[in-house]
Design a protein around this motif. Structure first.
Motif, short mmCIF file in Angstrom:
data_model
loop_
_atom_site.label_atom_id
_atom_site.label_comp_id
_atom_site.label_asym_id
_atom_site.label_seq_id
_atom_site.Cartn_x
_atom_site.Cartn_y
_atom_site.Cartn_z
N LYS A 108 0.73 4.53 -15.47
CA LYS A 108 0.07 3.91 -16.65
C LYS A 108 -0.64 2.77 -16.16
N ALA A 109 -0.40 2.24 -14.85
CA ALA A 109 -1.01 0.98 -14.29
C ALA A 109 -2.61 1.33 -13.90
N ALA A 110 -3.64 0.39 -14.14
CA ALA A 110 -4.86 0.54 -13.96
C ALA A 110 -5.08 0.49 -12.38
N ALA A 111 -6.13 1.06 -12.06
CA ALA A 111 -6.43 0.87 -10.58
C ALA A 111 -6.32 -0.62 -10.23
N SER A 112 -7.06 -1.40 -10.97
CA SER A 112 -7.17 -2.83 -10.51
C SER A 112 -5.65 -3.46 -10.39
N SER A 113 -4.69 -3.02 -11.33
CA SER A 113 -3.50 -3.51 -11.07
C SER A 113 -2.70 -2.98 -9.82
N ARG A 114 -3.27 -1.82 -9.64
CA ARG A 114 -2.33 -0.93 -8.45
C ARG A 114 -3.00 -1.67 -7.05
N ARG A 115 -3.88 -2.36 -7.17
CA ARG A 115 -4.57 -2.79 -5.76
C ARG A 115 -3.61 -3.70 -4.92
N CYS A 116 -2.90 -4.48 -5.61
CA CYS A 116 -2.13 -5.46 -4.85
C CYS A 116 -0.89 -4.88 -4.14
N TYR A 117 -0.88 -3.30 -4.69
CA TYR A 117 0.32 -2.75 -3.80
C TYR A 117 -0.36 -2.08 -2.74
N ALA A 133 -3.73 -10.33 1.58
CA ALA A 133 -3.29 -9.09 2.65
C ALA A 133 -3.96 -7.80 2.21
N ILE A 134 -5.06 -7.73 1.21
CA ILE A 134 -5.47 -6.80 0.68
C ILE A 134 -6.74 -6.31 1.63
N PRO A 135 -6.74 -5.00 1.86
CA PRO A 135 -7.68 -4.30 3.15
C PRO A 135 -9.04 -5.03 2.48
N GLU A 136 -9.64 -5.33 3.67
CA GLU A 136 -11.01 -6.16 3.61
C GLU A 136 -12.00 -5.21 2.57
N ASP A 137 -11.97 -3.90 2.46
CA ASP A 137 -12.83 -3.22 1.82
C ASP A 137 -12.69 -3.20 0.39
N LEU A 138 -11.43 -3.54 -0.09
CA LEU A 138 -10.95 -3.38 -1.42
C LEU A 138 -10.94 -5.06 -2.04
N LEU A 139 -11.28 -6.06 -1.17
CA LEU A 139 -11.39 -7.45 -1.61
C LEU A 139 -12.26 -7.62 -2.83
N HIS A 140 -13.69 -7.22 -2.71
CA HIS A 140 -14.28 -7.47 -3.87
C HIS A 140 -14.87 -6.41 -4.66
N ARG A 141 -13.85 -5.64 -5.03
CA ARG A 141 -14.19 -4.43 -5.86
C ARG A 141 -12.68 -3.67 -6.30
N ALA A 142 -12.80 -2.86 -7.36
CA ALA A 142 -11.91 -2.32 -7.76
C ALA A 142 -11.59 -0.98 -7.11
N PRO A 143 -10.46 -0.66 -6.93
CA PRO A 143 -10.48 0.56 -6.01
C PRO A 143 -10.48 1.72 -6.97
N THR A 144 -10.72 2.86 -6.51
CA THR A 144 -10.41 4.14 -7.43
C THR A 144 -9.00 4.60 -7.43
N ILE A 145 -8.77 5.39 -8.52
CA ILE A 145 -7.32 5.67 -8.52
C ILE A 145 -6.96 6.36 -7.19
N ASP A 146 -7.67 7.40 -6.68
CA ASP A 146 -7.34 7.85 -5.76
C ASP A 146 -7.05 6.96 -4.38
N GLU A 147 -7.86 6.01 -4.38
CA GLU A 147 -7.91 4.79 -3.09
C GLU A 147 -6.32 3.88 -3.17
N THR A 148 -5.64 4.20 -4.53
CA THR A 148 -4.29 3.35 -4.90
C THR A 148 -3.16 4.29 -4.53
#
Length: 196
Positions: A108-117, A133-148
């Motif tokens: 149920k968690a949104a991709a933006s909420s999953r990013r911190c994990y 500590a979030i990967p550099e390529d995800l610092l300034h954008r929300a990841p896709t569900i697959d990326e999480t």
């Protein structure tokens, strides 16, 4: 509100249920304390009507995971400054990392909420410089569900079975306070008025 013990308990449960649904609610991010005296702000994700369960999401690499484990005391403090209502809760906490509850929460968690994990270093871990500590390529954008998906390994749920609830409304006349207790989630709540 007609001041009865039932109406006060209903007020508390309604506030918490709304806080779990509405990120703008004053009680959406209460303070959660563990037996070691450590405190942290956590987002309330679920509050059942009978307070059998409060649900929070957490990182499996956090120090509180081993402290709470399958059963440990947890306290929760929520405050609504507009209504001047404070809720203090104590109960038994437990961590779930695998199984249907954790899986459903992750799904149920949104991709933006999953990013911190996806953080490369867990909470409290040392970093070379200030920052995330979030990967550099995800610092300034929300990841896709697959990326999480790799973050699922770091995701856990903190469940709190509330055993005591202290409801306080601050007023200029000295306030109103009620306390509710029970032995476990299967037991009925016993309420009483107490001095603020």
């Amino acid at each position: 509100m007609d001041l009865t013990l039932d109406s006060v308990f209903a007020d508390a449960t309604e506030r918490l249920a709304e806080a779990a649904r509405n990120r703008r609610h004053a009680m959406h991010a209460p303070v959660v304390g563990t037996a070691d005296g450590d405190l942290r702000i956590m987002v309330l994700r679920e509050a059942t009507a009978d307070l059998a369960r409060l649900r929070f999401h957490t990182d499996l690499r956090s120090a509180k995971i081993s402290l709470i484990g399958e059963s440990a005391p947890v306290s929760v403090l929520a405050y609504d400054p507009d209504a001047r209502v404070q809720l203090r809760m104590r109960g038994e906490g437990r961590i779930e990392h695998s199984g249907p509850i954790a899986d459903a929460a992750w799904d149920k968690a949104a991709a933006s909420s999953r990013r911190c994990y996806l953080a490369e270093t867990g909470p409290g871990g040392a970093l070379d410089a200030a920052g995330s500590a979030i990967p550099e390529d995800l610092l300034h954008r929300a990841p896709t569900i697959d990326e999480t998906l790799s973050g699922r390994a770091n995701f856990a749920v903190l469940l709190v079975e509330v055993r005591s609830l202290d409801w306080l409304q601050l007023t200029h006349e000295g306030g109103i306070r009620a306390r509710f207790r029970r032995n476990d989630a299967a037991s009925p709540w016993q309420g009483s008025w107490i001095a603020p």
